[in-house]
Scaffold this active site. Structure first.
Site, PDB file in Angstrom:
ATOM      1  N   TRP A 200       0.742  10.205  -4.049  1.00 40.45           N
ATOM      2  CA  TRP A 200       0.555   9.040  -3.189  1.00 40.45           C
ATOM      3  C   TRP A 200       1.422   9.234  -1.931  1.00 40.45           C
ATOM      4  CZ3 TRP A 200       4.239   5.380  -1.626  1.00 40.45           C
ATOM      5  CH2 TRP A 200       3.698   4.340  -0.825  1.00 40.45           C
ATOM      6  N   ASP A 368      -5.657  -6.810   2.290  1.00 40.15           N
ATOM      7  CA  ASP A 368      -5.452  -7.448   0.988  1.00 40.15           C
ATOM      8  C   ASP A 368      -4.739  -8.804   1.126  1.00 40.15           C
ATOM      9  OD1 ASP A 368      -5.143  -7.870  -1.676  1.00 40.15           O
ATOM     10  OD2 ASP A 368      -3.955  -6.065  -2.061  1.00 40.15           O
ATOM     11  N   ASP A 479     -11.440  -0.479  -1.174  1.00 42.75           N
ATOM     12  CA  ASP A 479     -10.257   0.160  -1.757  1.00 42.75           C
ATOM     13  C   ASP A 479     -10.439   0.381  -3.251  1.00 42.75           C
ATOM     14  OD1 ASP A 479      -7.701   1.208  -1.812  1.00 42.75           O
ATOM     15  OD2 ASP A 479      -6.784  -0.495  -0.778  1.00 42.75           O
ATOM     16  N   ASP A 549      -1.628   6.315   2.807  1.00 45.80           N
ATOM     17  CA  ASP A 549      -0.798   5.145   3.096  1.00 45.80           C
ATOM     18  C   ASP A 549       0.442   5.543   3.887  1.00 45.80           C
ATOM     19  OD1 ASP A 549      -2.399   3.244   2.034  1.00 45.80           O
ATOM     20  OD2 ASP A 549      -1.404   3.155   0.090  1.00 45.80           O
TER      21      ASP A 549
END
Ligand code: GLA
Length: 730
Positions: A200, A368, A479, A549
């Site tokens: 990630w 979100d 997502d 991200d």
């Protein structure tokens, strides 16, 4: 172009610069691979020796015509298990009686212009002029199993795609336990294996290793293509550079579990394979049924890694991405995720939109946190009704207000998920993938919906459709923030539980297909905790994917290099964000952040109402640069000039327009170096006869000078500095 030599029973597949040759074995009717590499002339009757299969016996005791010795070496186009080939197999079958032996022999073939779609799966396409397809039918007459191998060859790029269809023509069910999409046999020339490793916020970093005896490769067991490994590998010359050396590249048009491996055998031959990961895979094929594998792409370059990259880029731009936005400038967006996380309301979003509009930004994306009681990431996934406490008047009011400011509006959804703390889960706990009687492992406090069940799929589609129809929404960020585990579907019988991973991916594809056909004007950006599902499968549905991200400009150099190794710049979601960067705490100049984001779709992800006056002043400059250069960046040919991952100090790339009239070079000085002279960068891929002018300095350079002596890079003092150099043909 595809030819078949009937006398020699040899197939030859040609792309502009490569040839792929295989044939039918005289003794057993097996399909045998002969050659893949640099294009060769049409004397294909001669090509068999390349396989070494027909070498004479070395010692009287080693009889290569003995069936098992033959099987132990034969470079099969599609190998099978249980009959004496001890290497890894393309296809493994388990019969109702528990036996596994499968032996495929040639039956017939057909060659046609164009390419048929792969039903339910993303796949490359092309018209009758640009692609030609060969289908070879093989059969095991004893177990009554037919396999159709499809090969498609493209006229405008050095790529060959492959897939296989398995058909059970017997009277009882069989189980497929391993099924590859492509395999390749080649002699090892001290090759290396290049793969893309990550995590990630650290996706797709290139990694080389020497190919050694036994297995090596990468895979995913996570139910998605993953942050960690990528459905790509390349077998490369050990002295590979951007412009020199051999490369065999493989990429998988699939978004679930995969395996990509290279197995070096006792005779110094490599068996490369790419397909669905056999882990937890067992597919029941009823009598009369068939199973289609996803498609794999192969490309060969004799001229370094850069040529491999451009072949993939051309294939994906011309033959995979369907979106009407592919060749269009995407609206410059501002996303509120890093600006507000869950803490926003209509007024906050409108304040961002107002400032954004004044500075030339074209779309607001609400991320979100806008639905159910989603005040943090512990709840509410699945409850796709607007939170009126945050957004009084609902979506319609907010979107209309944003539109009045002259901005488009985009929204975030995570349709595949459900939070245990949600109305949806309370009503349908069995809709989540989990095993009855075993507490499921949570990740980001959420579970995955079992989209393989028709009622769950229908409900999910209905939720997406209702949201998108409720206001003038012009962009969707889709997502997917956790991986699959605790595999069990209440909708499948025990002997089909091994189908869940693959059926899940097919169900996601069906949702996305429905989305693109129902909302053809919607711009879609796929995403998965950053770039965990950045793969060619998803690019069939969306022209862009959120790359990572990690929005730090320096981290992005390696992430974007690894991503652009395969995928066009126009597909990489890239934003300018605030500093200290939220992922690494690094502070970089606003200008550098802009230059790095210009290599992707370009946008912002920061609280524009709070940034400094100096940073704010740069936004209109960056907006103008985007409008000036995006056609070039989006449509041009991409060349890597220097890699931070290799040299530790700087990074550089260039994009050349298709008509060669324009070049944009981006140079990033990551760490300054004391007491040294200025740098030069050798450009690539130019016609040496041309002359280019540096638009800023007005200085003219011969293209040969630019390629062999190099372009001078102005010196700058400090770290994390960047420069754009725009050259135009004189
Ligand atoms: C993922 C995405 C982010 C953001 C968050 C929201 O991590 O990659 O960009 O949308 O989810 O929860």
């Amino acid at each position: 172009m595809i030819t078949y030599n009937d006398a020699e029973r040899i197939f030859k597949l040609d792309t502009p610069h490569t040839s792929y040759i295989f044939g039918i074995d005289d003794d057993f009717g097996y399909l045998i691979h002969y050659y893949y590499g640099h294009k060769i002339r049409n004397d294909i009757d001669n090509a068999r020796y390349v396989s070494r299969l027909y070498d004479g016996d070395i010692l009287p005791g080693v009889n290569t015509k003995d069936k098992n010795s033959f099987l132990d070496f034969a470079p099969f186009e599609y190998s099978t298990g249980g009959i004496g080939d001890y290497r890894s197999h393309a296809l493994e079958i388990e019969l109702a009686d528990g036996t596994t032996a499968t032996e495929l022999q040639y039956v017939n073939h057909k060659i046609y212009k164009g390419k048929n779609p792969l039903e339910g799966l993303p796949a490359t396409f092309g018209d009758e002029k640009s692609v030609e397809t060969l289908e070879v039918t093989l059969r095991d007459p004893i177990i009554k199993l037919t396999v159709i191998l499809s090969y498609s060859v493209f006229a405008d790029t050095d790529c060959i795609t492959r897939s296989a269809r398995i058909i059970n023509d017997g009277a009882s069910p069989v189980f497929i336990t391993r099924v590859m999409s492509t395999t390749l046999n080649l002699e090892n020339k001290d090759y290396n294996l290049l793969t893309l490793h990550g995590s990630w916020a650290r996706e797709r970093h290139k990694e080389f290793r020497k190919i050694a005896h036994g297995f090596q490769g990468v895979s995913s067991r996570r139910g998605e293509s993953s942050h960690q490994e990528h459905p790509f590998m390349a077998i490369t010359d050990k002295n590979l550079t951007e412009t020199q050396g051999e490369v065999y590249g493989f990429n998988f048009i699939y978004s679930g579990n995969f395996v990509a491996q290279a197995d070096l055998d006792q005779f110094n031959f490599i068996h490369a394979e790419m397909g669905i990961n056999p882990y937890n895979f067992k597919w029941k094929l009823e009598a009369g049924d068939s199973f289609a594998t996803p498609e794999a792409v192969m490309t060969y370059s004799a001229e370094g890694l850069g040529a491999m990259t451009r072949s993939f880029h051309n294939l994906y731009r011309n033959h995979l991405i369907r979106s009407k936005f592919l060749h269009k400038k995407r609206p410059i967006l501002i996303n509120n995720w890093e600006a507000t996380y869950f803490n926003f309301d209509t007024e906050k979003l409108l304040s961002i939109a107002r400032d954004a509009a004044a500075l030339g930004i074209e779309m607001l994306v609400m991320d979100d946190g806008w639905f159910g009681n989603r005040y943090d990431d512990n709840r509410a996934l699945g409850d796709w009704t607007v939170n009126e406490e945050k957004l009084p008047g609902g979506l319609k009011y907010l979107v209309d207000e944003v539109n009045k400011l002259g901005l488009k509006f985009g929204i975030w959804m995570e349709p595949e998920m459900v939070s245990p703390d949600s109305d949806l889960y309370r009503a349908h706990p069995d809709w989540a993938i989990q095993i009855p009687g075993r507490a499921p492992g949570l990740s980001r406090n959420q579970l995955v919906l079992d989209l393989t069940r028709p009622e769950v799929w229908e409900h999910t589609w209905h939720s997406i459709e209702t949201v998108l129809k409720s206001a003038n929404i012009e962009y969707l960020k889709w997502d997917m923030n956790r991986q699959l585990a605790d595999l069990y579907s209440a909708g499948l019988p025990a002997d089909r539980q091994g189908e869940l991973y693959h059926r899940y991916v097919l169900a996601v594809y069906r949702l996305q297909e429905k989305l693109v056909t129902t909302f053809p004007d919607l711009l879609i950006e796929n995403c998965s905790g950053g770039g965990a599902r950045f793969d060619p499968g998803m690019l069939y549905y969306s022209p862009q994917i959120w790359t990572s991200d990690d929005t730090d400009a320096i981290e992005r150099l390696s992430i974007q290099e690894g991503t652009a190794l395969i995928y066009p710049l126009s597909t990489m979601g890239a934003h300018v964000s605030d500093c200290p960067n939220h992922a690494v705490g690094r502070v970089t100049p606003f200008k550098t952040r802009g230059h790095v984001a210009l290599a992707g779709t370009f946008g912002y992800e920061l609280d524009i109402t709070k940034i400094s006056v100096e940073d704010r002043a740069q936004i209109p400059i960056q907006v103008a640069q985007y409008h000036k250069y995006n056609d070039l960046v989006r449509e041009g040919d991409y060349y890597r000039l220097a890699s931070l991952a290799d040299n530790g100090e700087y990074d550089a790339w260039m994009v050349k327009s298709q008509d060669e009239r324009e070049i944009l070079v981006t140079f990033v000085q990551v760490l300054n170096h004391p007491n040294f002279k200025s740098r030069t960068l050798c450009l690539q891929g130019l016609d040496p006869q041309k002359t280019y002018r540096d638009c800023e300095s007005g200085r003219n350079y011969g293209a040969d000078t630019l390629m062999y002596a190099g372009l001078p890079i102005p010196r700058s003092w400090g770290d994390f500095k960047s420069t754009l150099i725009h050259l135009e043909e004189v």
